[in-house]
Design a protein around this motif. Sequence first.
Motif, PDB file in Angstrom:
ATOM      1  N   PHE A 182     -43.917 -65.129-163.263  1.00 17.51           N
ATOM      2  CA  PHE A 182     -43.018 -66.268-163.083  1.00 17.51           C
ATOM      3  C   PHE A 182     -43.741 -67.487-163.656  1.00 17.51           C
ATOM      4  O   PHE A 182     -44.724 -67.964-163.082  1.00 17.51           O
ATOM      5  N   SER A 183     -43.270 -67.990-164.785  1.00 18.33           N
ATOM      6  CA  SER A 183     -43.936 -69.105-165.455  1.00 18.33           C
ATOM      7  C   SER A 183     -43.056 -70.347-165.415  1.00 18.33           C
ATOM      8  O   SER A 183     -41.984 -70.393-166.020  1.00 18.33           O
ATOM      9  N   TYR A 184     -43.521 -71.355-164.685  1.00 17.43           N
ATOM     10  CA  TYR A 184     -42.792 -72.608-164.528  1.00 17.43           C
ATOM     11  C   TYR A 184     -43.366 -73.672-165.458  1.00 17.43           C
ATOM     12  O   TYR A 184     -44.555 -73.647-165.788  1.00 17.43           O
ATOM     13  N   HIS A 185     -42.525 -74.633-165.839  1.00 22.08           N
ATOM     14  CA  HIS A 185     -43.035 -75.777-166.586  1.00 22.08           C
ATOM     15  C   HIS A 185     -44.000 -76.538-165.676  1.00 22.08           C
ATOM     16  O   HIS A 185     -43.695 -76.812-164.515  1.00 22.08           O
ATOM     17  N   GLY A 186     -45.171 -76.869-166.195  1.00 21.03           N
ATOM     18  CA  GLY A 186     -46.163 -77.546-165.385  1.00 21.03           C
ATOM     19  C   GLY A 186     -45.906 -79.037-165.252  1.00 21.03           C
ATOM     20  O   GLY A 186     -45.086 -79.617-165.969  1.00 21.03           O
ATOM     21  N   ILE A 187     -46.613 -79.655-164.312  1.00 19.29           N
ATOM     22  CA  ILE A 187     -46.654 -81.111-164.178  1.00 19.29           C
ATOM     23  C   ILE A 187     -48.108 -81.506-163.922  1.00 19.29           C
ATOM     24  O   ILE A 187     -48.911 -80.671-163.480  1.00 19.29           O
ATOM     25  N   PRO A 188     -48.486 -82.746-164.203  1.00 17.53           N
ATOM     26  CA  PRO A 188     -49.856 -83.171-163.919  1.00 17.53           C
ATOM     27  C   PRO A 188     -50.199 -83.017-162.432  1.00 17.53           C
ATOM     28  O   PRO A 188     -49.351 -83.268-161.562  1.00 17.53           O
ATOM     29  N   THR A 189     -51.413 -82.584-162.154  1.00 19.17           N
ATOM     30  CA  THR A 189     -51.847 -82.421-160.767  1.00 19.17           C
ATOM     31  C   THR A 189     -51.713 -83.724-159.994  1.00 19.17           C
ATOM     32  O   THR A 189     -51.428 -83.725-158.791  1.00 19.17           O
ATOM     33  N   ALA A 190     -51.907 -84.857-160.684  1.00 17.89           N
ATOM     34  CA  ALA A 190     -51.804 -86.162-160.025  1.00 17.89           C
ATOM     35  C   ALA A 190     -50.425 -86.368-159.403  1.00 17.89           C
ATOM     36  O   ALA A 190     -50.305 -86.968-158.327  1.00 17.89           O
ATOM     37  N   MET A 191     -49.367 -85.898-160.054  1.00 16.46           N
ATOM     38  CA  MET A 191     -48.019 -86.041-159.507  1.00 16.46           C
ATOM     39  C   MET A 191     -47.905 -85.298-158.184  1.00 16.46           C
ATOM     40  O   MET A 191     -47.324 -85.791-157.208  1.00 16.46           O
ATOM     41  N   PHE A 192     -48.446 -84.089-158.159  1.00 16.26           N
ATOM     42  CA  PHE A 192     -48.419 -83.297-156.928  1.00 16.26           C
ATOM     43  C   PHE A 192     -49.188 -84.001-155.817  1.00 16.26           C
ATOM     44  O   PHE A 192     -48.728 -84.080-154.674  1.00 16.26           O
ATOM     45  N   ARG A 203     -42.974 -72.469-155.545  1.00 16.12           N
ATOM     46  CA  ARG A 203     -43.439 -71.379-154.682  1.00 16.12           C
ATOM     47  C   ARG A 203     -42.289 -70.798-153.871  1.00 16.12           C
ATOM     48  O   ARG A 203     -42.182 -69.572-153.708  1.00 16.12           O
ATOM     49  N   GLU A 204     -41.429 -71.675-153.375  1.00 11.66           N
ATOM     50  CA  GLU A 204     -40.277 -71.210-152.608  1.00 11.66           C
ATOM     51  C   GLU A 204     -39.314 -70.413-153.485  1.00 11.66           C
ATOM     52  O   GLU A 204     -38.723 -69.424-153.028  1.00 11.66           O
ATOM     53  N   THR A 205     -39.162 -70.828-154.739  1.00 13.68           N
ATOM     54  CA  THR A 205     -38.306 -70.092-155.671  1.00 13.68           C
ATOM     55  C   THR A 205     -38.834 -68.681-155.884  1.00 13.68           C
ATOM     56  O   THR A 205     -38.089 -67.692-155.781  1.00 13.68           O
ATOM     57  N   THR A 206     -40.129 -68.576-156.167  1.00 13.57           N
ATOM     58  CA  THR A 206     -40.734 -67.264-156.409  1.00 13.57           C
ATOM     59  C   THR A 206     -40.582 -66.360-155.185  1.00 13.57           C
ATOM     60  O   THR A 206     -40.187 -65.195-155.313  1.00 13.57           O
ATOM     61  N   ALA A 207     -40.878 -66.898-154.018  1.00 12.13           N
ATOM     62  CA  ALA A 207     -40.797 -66.104-152.788  1.00 12.13           C
ATOM     63  C   ALA A 207     -39.364 -65.654-152.510  1.00 12.13           C
ATOM     64  O   ALA A 207     -39.127 -64.493-152.140  1.00 12.13           O
ATOM     65  N   ALA A 208     -38.404 -66.551-152.690  1.00  9.03           N
ATOM     66  CA  ALA A 208     -37.011 -66.225-152.391  1.00  9.03           C
ATOM     67  C   ALA A 208     -36.448 -65.201-153.364  1.00  9.03           C
ATOM     68  O   ALA A 208     -35.766 -64.243-152.956  1.00  9.03           O
ATOM     69  N   VAL A 209     -36.722 -65.379-154.655  1.00  7.47           N
ATOM     70  CA  VAL A 209     -36.213 -64.440-155.663  1.00  7.47           C
ATOM     71  C   VAL A 209     -36.863 -63.069-155.489  1.00  7.47           C
ATOM     72  O   VAL A 209     -36.207 -62.030-155.633  1.00  7.47           O
ATOM     73  N   THR A 210     -38.146 -63.052-155.155  1.00  3.62           N
ATOM     74  CA  THR A 210     -38.872 -61.791-154.965  1.00  3.62           C
ATOM     75  C   THR A 210     -38.200 -60.916-153.909  1.00  3.62           C
ATOM     76  O   THR A 210     -38.151 -59.687-154.039  1.00  3.62           O
ATOM     77  N   LYS A 211     -37.665 -61.527-152.873  1.00  2.00           N
ATOM     78  CA  LYS A 211     -37.022 -60.763-151.802  1.00  2.00           C
ATOM     79  C   LYS A 211     -35.829 -59.957-152.302  1.00  2.00           C
ATOM     80  O   LYS A 211     -35.483 -58.923-151.721  1.00  2.00           O
ATOM     81  N   PHE A 212     -35.205 -60.430-153.372  1.00  2.00           N
ATOM     82  CA  PHE A 212     -34.034 -59.737-153.907  1.00  2.00           C
ATOM     83  C   PHE A 212     -34.382 -58.732-155.011  1.00  2.00           C
ATOM     84  O   PHE A 212     -33.506 -58.006-155.478  1.00  2.00           O
ATOM     85  N   LEU A 213     -35.635 -58.706-155.433  1.00  2.00           N
ATOM     86  CA  LEU A 213     -36.029 -57.840-156.549  1.00  2.00           C
ATOM     87  C   LEU A 213     -36.233 -56.400-156.118  1.00  2.00           C
ATOM     88  O   LEU A 213     -36.772 -56.132-155.043  1.00  2.00           O
ATOM     89  N   HIS A 217     -43.253 -55.528-155.830  1.00  2.00           N
ATOM     90  CA  HIS A 217     -43.582 -56.928-155.619  1.00  2.00           C
ATOM     91  C   HIS A 217     -45.038 -57.254-155.944  1.00  2.00           C
ATOM     92  O   HIS A 217     -45.365 -58.401-156.267  1.00  2.00           O
ATOM     93  N   GLU A 218     -45.918 -56.254-155.873  1.00  2.00           N
ATOM     94  CA  GLU A 218     -47.340 -56.508-156.148  1.00  2.00           C
ATOM     95  C   GLU A 218     -47.605 -56.824-157.619  1.00  2.00           C
ATOM     96  O   GLU A 218     -48.684 -57.307-157.976  1.00  2.00           O
ATOM     97  N   LYS A 219     -46.621 -56.598-158.467  1.00  2.00           N
ATOM     98  CA  LYS A 219     -46.791 -56.901-159.888  1.00  2.00           C
ATOM     99  C   LYS A 219     -46.502 -58.366-160.226  1.00  2.00           C
ATOM    100  O   LYS A 219     -46.759 -58.807-161.342  1.00  2.00           O
ATOM    101  N   ILE A 220     -45.981 -59.114-159.276  1.00  2.00           N
ATOM    102  CA  ILE A 220     -45.538 -60.480-159.544  1.00  2.00           C
ATOM    103  C   ILE A 220     -46.699 -61.469-159.486  1.00  2.00           C
ATOM    104  O   ILE A 220     -47.522 -61.434-158.572  1.00  2.00           O
ATOM    105  N   ARG A 221     -46.750 -62.352-160.484  1.00  2.00           N
ATOM    106  CA  ARG A 221     -47.708 -63.446-160.525  1.00  2.00           C
ATOM    107  C   ARG A 221     -46.959 -64.738-160.833  1.00  2.00           C
ATOM    108  O   ARG A 221     -45.881 -64.702-161.420  1.00  2.00           O
ATOM    109  N   MET A 222     -47.562 -65.859-160.474  1.00  2.00           N
ATOM    110  CA  MET A 222     -46.926 -67.163-160.697  1.00  2.00           C
ATOM    111  C   MET A 222     -47.875 -68.057-161.483  1.00  2.00           C
ATOM    112  O   MET A 222     -49.060 -68.173-161.138  1.00  2.00           O
TER     113      MET A 222
END
Length: 327
Positions: A182-192, A203-213, A217-222
């Motif tokens: 799961f590759s998301y567009h990054g943002i500067p760490t300072a914004m976070f 993180r919530e997107t990855t976790a929620a979508v994973t439940k439906f896959l 699940h052990e193959k998933i990385r973010m």
Amino acid sequence: MVKKGLLLVNLGSPVSPLNKDVKAYLQEFLSDQHVVELPKWFWQPLLRGIILPTRTWRSATFYQHMWRKGGSPLVIYTKIMCEKIQKELTDWDVQYAMTYGKPDIGQQLHKMKEAGDDQIVVLPLFPQYTKSTHGGIIQQVADSGIKATIIKSFYQYPQYQKLLAHQIDQSYQQKNYDAVIFSYHGIPTAMFKHGDPYLKECRETTAAVTKFLQLPHEKIRMTFQSKFGPMPWLKPYLKNTLMQLAAMGKRNVLIVTPSFVEDCLETIEENNVQNYQTFRASGGRVFDAVPPMNASDAFCSFLAEISKNQLVQDGGGYDERAKEKES
């Protein structure tokens, strides 16, 4: 009878892949302090004196490679979304605008108001909220003086999560993959660090979508991609992860891009060319990507549905919560 309007908003694109048009687009985009938070007195001389002269030709080359007869894929798919959603919302006025470039957000809102739209929903085409994408939109809506309800995110809807999971499972069935990234567009760490909720929502997107896959699940990385400049961005970086996977003998990967709803520079050039080449040079074999939503019928129906629901929830006024979140 109250007339309703929906304004879809995407990032934008140069009007052509020529150097002059790409430079104008990059200058507008990178001058937005929602995107680059550095002080103007420091950033503008650097942008105009070093970054634009060196980055323009490179970006123009990428745009030329992916340009289509109808323009950039991002603009093409946004227009198709607009047309399909208009068919779903037959009694609405559905338009689109770009944060950078044309059509302009403020101008489109004024046209919609003049056309009699009494209640307007603004829908940024970004599943997760971050200041770097939504900040400019919220600011332009506020500057227009037109009341509008802004949908800040839509990653949290199970319907969207199921749509994405279905696309991933369909792609996964084609080959034997060692990893699904799961590759998301990054943002500067300072914004976070300044309180931007983007990392949490990814993180919530990855976790929620994973439940439906259906896949293991052990193959998933973010990961995160599209880093720009010398400052640290959210990690792990996609490019580094690809090299590490190849070194570990995991040579068949499937890339998912949940922060991109249509093919664009990041999916076509950055992933399918640059990151593909990095992975192959590191010993990787199969580098495939799950297609974005790309104005699919199901996705357009979903956007139409959440737009209708948003007016019911917010009553058609400017979303002050989004404004407070931005400030």
